[in-house]
Design a protein around this motif. Structure first.
Motif, PDB file in Angstrom:
ATOM      1  N   MET A   1      90.598  80.273 105.379  1.00  0.00           N
ATOM      2  CA  MET A   1      90.271  79.166 104.499  1.00  0.00           C
ATOM      3  C   MET A   1      90.259  77.871 105.312  1.00  0.00           C
ATOM      4  O   MET A   1      91.244  77.549 105.976  1.00  0.00           O
ATOM      5  N   PRO A   2      89.157  77.143 105.304  1.00  0.00           N
ATOM      6  CA  PRO A   2      89.098  75.918 106.103  1.00  0.00           C
ATOM      7  C   PRO A   2      90.009  74.832 105.535  1.00  0.00           C
ATOM      8  O   PRO A   2      90.239  74.782 104.331  1.00  0.00           O
ATOM      9  N   ALA A   3      90.517  73.988 106.424  1.00  0.00           N
ATOM     10  CA  ALA A   3      91.375  72.890 105.984  1.00  0.00           C
ATOM     11  C   ALA A   3      90.523  71.866 105.250  1.00  0.00           C
ATOM     12  O   ALA A   3      89.367  71.642 105.594  1.00  0.00           O
ATOM     13  N   THR A   4      91.093  71.267 104.218  1.00  0.00           N
ATOM     14  CA  THR A   4      90.358  70.262 103.454  1.00  0.00           C
ATOM     15  C   THR A   4      90.937  68.883 103.727  1.00  0.00           C
ATOM     16  O   THR A   4      92.073  68.748 104.186  1.00  0.00           O
ATOM     17  N   VAL A   5      90.155  67.874 103.410  1.00  0.00           N
ATOM     18  CA  VAL A   5      90.609  66.500 103.590  1.00  0.00           C
ATOM     19  C   VAL A   5      91.680  66.191 102.552  1.00  0.00           C
ATOM     20  O   VAL A   5      91.552  66.551 101.395  1.00  0.00           O
ATOM     21  N   SER A   6      92.757  65.557 103.009  1.00  0.00           N
ATOM     22  CA  SER A   6      93.820  65.182 102.073  1.00  0.00           C
ATOM     23  C   SER A   6      94.270  63.756 102.361  1.00  0.00           C
ATOM     24  O   SER A   6      93.988  63.201 103.421  1.00  0.00           O
ATOM     25  N   ASN A   7      94.964  63.182 101.393  1.00  0.00           N
ATOM     26  CA  ASN A   7      95.530  61.851 101.576  1.00  0.00           C
ATOM     27  C   ASN A   7      96.773  61.954 102.440  1.00  0.00           C
ATOM     28  O   ASN A   7      97.614  62.811 102.211  1.00  0.00           O
ATOM     29  N   VAL A   8      96.871  61.075 103.418  1.00  0.00           N
ATOM     30  CA  VAL A   8      98.040  61.032 104.292  1.00  0.00           C
ATOM     31  C   VAL A   8      98.564  59.601 104.264  1.00  0.00           C
ATOM     32  O   VAL A   8      97.803  58.649 104.457  1.00  0.00           O
ATOM     33  N   HIS A   9      99.850  59.445 103.994  1.00  0.00           N
ATOM     34  CA  HIS A   9     100.474  58.120 103.954  1.00  0.00           C
ATOM     35  C   HIS A   9     101.114  57.843 105.311  1.00  0.00           C
ATOM     36  O   HIS A   9     101.926  58.629 105.792  1.00  0.00           O
ATOM     37  N   LEU A  10     100.706  56.741 105.947  1.00  0.00           N
ATOM     38  CA  LEU A  10     101.243  56.356 107.254  1.00  0.00           C
ATOM     39  C   LEU A  10     102.048  55.073 107.122  1.00  0.00           C
ATOM     40  O   LEU A  10     101.634  54.148 106.429  1.00  0.00           O
ATOM     41  N   VAL A  11     103.184  55.028 107.818  1.00  0.00           N
ATOM     42  CA  VAL A  11     103.979  53.807 107.913  1.00  0.00           C
ATOM     43  C   VAL A  11     104.299  53.581 109.392  1.00  0.00           C
ATOM     44  O   VAL A  11     104.790  54.486 110.065  1.00  0.00           O
ATOM     45  N   GLU A  37     104.845  41.350 110.155  1.00  0.00           N
ATOM     46  CA  GLU A  37     105.889  42.088 109.434  1.00  0.00           C
ATOM     47  C   GLU A  37     106.470  43.132 110.388  1.00  0.00           C
ATOM     48  O   GLU A  37     105.831  43.531 111.344  1.00  0.00           O
ATOM     49  N   GLY A  38     107.662  43.613 110.087  1.00  0.00           N
ATOM     50  CA  GLY A  38     108.237  44.669 110.907  1.00  0.00           C
ATOM     51  C   GLY A  38     107.639  46.026 110.599  1.00  0.00           C
ATOM     52  O   GLY A  38     107.744  46.957 111.380  1.00  0.00           O
ATOM     53  N   SER A  39     106.969  46.127 109.426  1.00  0.00           N
ATOM     54  CA  SER A  39     106.489  47.424 108.983  1.00  0.00           C
ATOM     55  C   SER A  39     105.181  47.276 108.209  1.00  0.00           C
ATOM     56  O   SER A  39     105.016  46.313 107.463  1.00  0.00           O
ATOM     57  N   VAL A  40     104.256  48.217 108.412  1.00  0.00           N
ATOM     58  CA  VAL A  40     102.985  48.231 107.676  1.00  0.00           C
ATOM     59  C   VAL A  40     102.721  49.657 107.203  1.00  0.00           C
ATOM     60  O   VAL A  40     103.173  50.613 107.825  1.00  0.00           O
ATOM     61  N   ALA A  41     101.985  49.781 106.096  1.00  0.00           N
ATOM     62  CA  ALA A  41     101.718  51.107 105.528  1.00  0.00           C
ATOM     63  C   ALA A  41     100.274  51.193 105.064  1.00  0.00           C
ATOM     64  O   ALA A  41      99.661  50.189 104.709  1.00  0.00           O
ATOM     65  N   ARG A  42      99.752  52.409 105.095  1.00  0.00           N
ATOM     66  CA  ARG A  42      98.380  52.630 104.638  1.00  0.00           C
ATOM     67  C   ARG A  42      98.170  54.108 104.331  1.00  0.00           C
ATOM     68  O   ARG A  42      98.761  54.970 104.957  1.00  0.00           O
ATOM     69  N   ASP A  43      97.295  54.377 103.365  1.00  0.00           N
ATOM     70  CA  ASP A  43      96.880  55.748 103.085  1.00  0.00           C
ATOM     71  C   ASP A  43      95.544  55.988 103.772  1.00  0.00           C
ATOM     72  O   ASP A  43      94.639  55.158 103.688  1.00  0.00           O
ATOM     73  N   VAL A  44      95.435  57.121 104.467  1.00  0.00           N
ATOM     74  CA  VAL A  44      94.186  57.494 105.135  1.00  0.00           C
ATOM     75  C   VAL A  44      93.800  58.900 104.700  1.00  0.00           C
ATOM     76  O   VAL A  44      94.634  59.668 104.227  1.00  0.00           O
ATOM     77  N   GLN A  45      92.523  59.224 104.866  1.00  0.00           N
ATOM     78  CA  GLN A  45      92.031  60.569 104.552  1.00  0.00           C
ATOM     79  C   GLN A  45      91.914  61.339 105.866  1.00  0.00           C
ATOM     80  O   GLN A  45      91.238  60.887 106.780  1.00  0.00           O
ATOM     81  N   LEU A  46      92.590  62.475 105.945  1.00  0.00           N
ATOM     82  CA  LEU A  46      92.560  63.295 107.154  1.00  0.00           C
ATOM     83  C   LEU A  46      92.463  64.758 106.777  1.00  0.00           C
ATOM     84  O   LEU A  46      92.972  65.177 105.740  1.00  0.00           O
ATOM     85  N   ILE A  47      91.833  65.531 107.654  1.00  0.00           N
ATOM     86  CA  ILE A  47      91.933  66.981 107.528  1.00  0.00           C
ATOM     87  C   ILE A  47      93.245  67.351 108.206  1.00  0.00           C
ATOM     88  O   ILE A  47      93.485  66.980 109.353  1.00  0.00           O
TER      89      ILE A  47
END
Length: 100
Positions: A1-11, A37-47
């Motif tokens: 089964m191929p991997a699908t794109v999912s939401n990944v939360h990065l900090v 800032e000392g910290s930044v966050a973002r959601d990205v789409q990754l397989i």
């Protein structure tokens, strides 16, 4: 089964700020910027395959002091994976994040 794109939360958290950063995956920049800032966050789409994902982390800051950059990656529906890089004026390294 191929991997699908999912939401990944990065900090990204740096012990020295301001700092500039770039996060790349498979040669493509997925997130970059500059923050006081000392910290930044973002959601990205990754397989996110079972063997994990390689991210190139490039961060730079002013001054010549030992600095840590912590990367927290949370795959969709998964647990947070934390990695840390150390450097004096910057870091540039590939980290592999695999689901535990």
């Amino acid at each position: 089964m191929p991997a699908t794109v999912s939401n990944v939360h990065l900090v990204l958290t740096s012990t020295t700020s301001p700092f500039t950063f770039e996060v790349s995956h498979l040669g493509k920049t997925i997130w970059n910027g500059e923050t006081s800032e000392g910290s930044v966050a973002r959601d990205v789409q990754l397989i996110f395959p079972p063997e994990g994902v390689d991210l190139l982390i490039d961060a730079k800051w002013q001054g010549q002091k030992q600095t840590a950059v912590k990367i927290d990656l949370t795959p969709e529906g998964g647990d947070t994976i934390t990695k840390t890089l150390w450097g004096t004026t910057g870091v540039n390294d590939v980290l592999t994040f695999a689901k535990p």
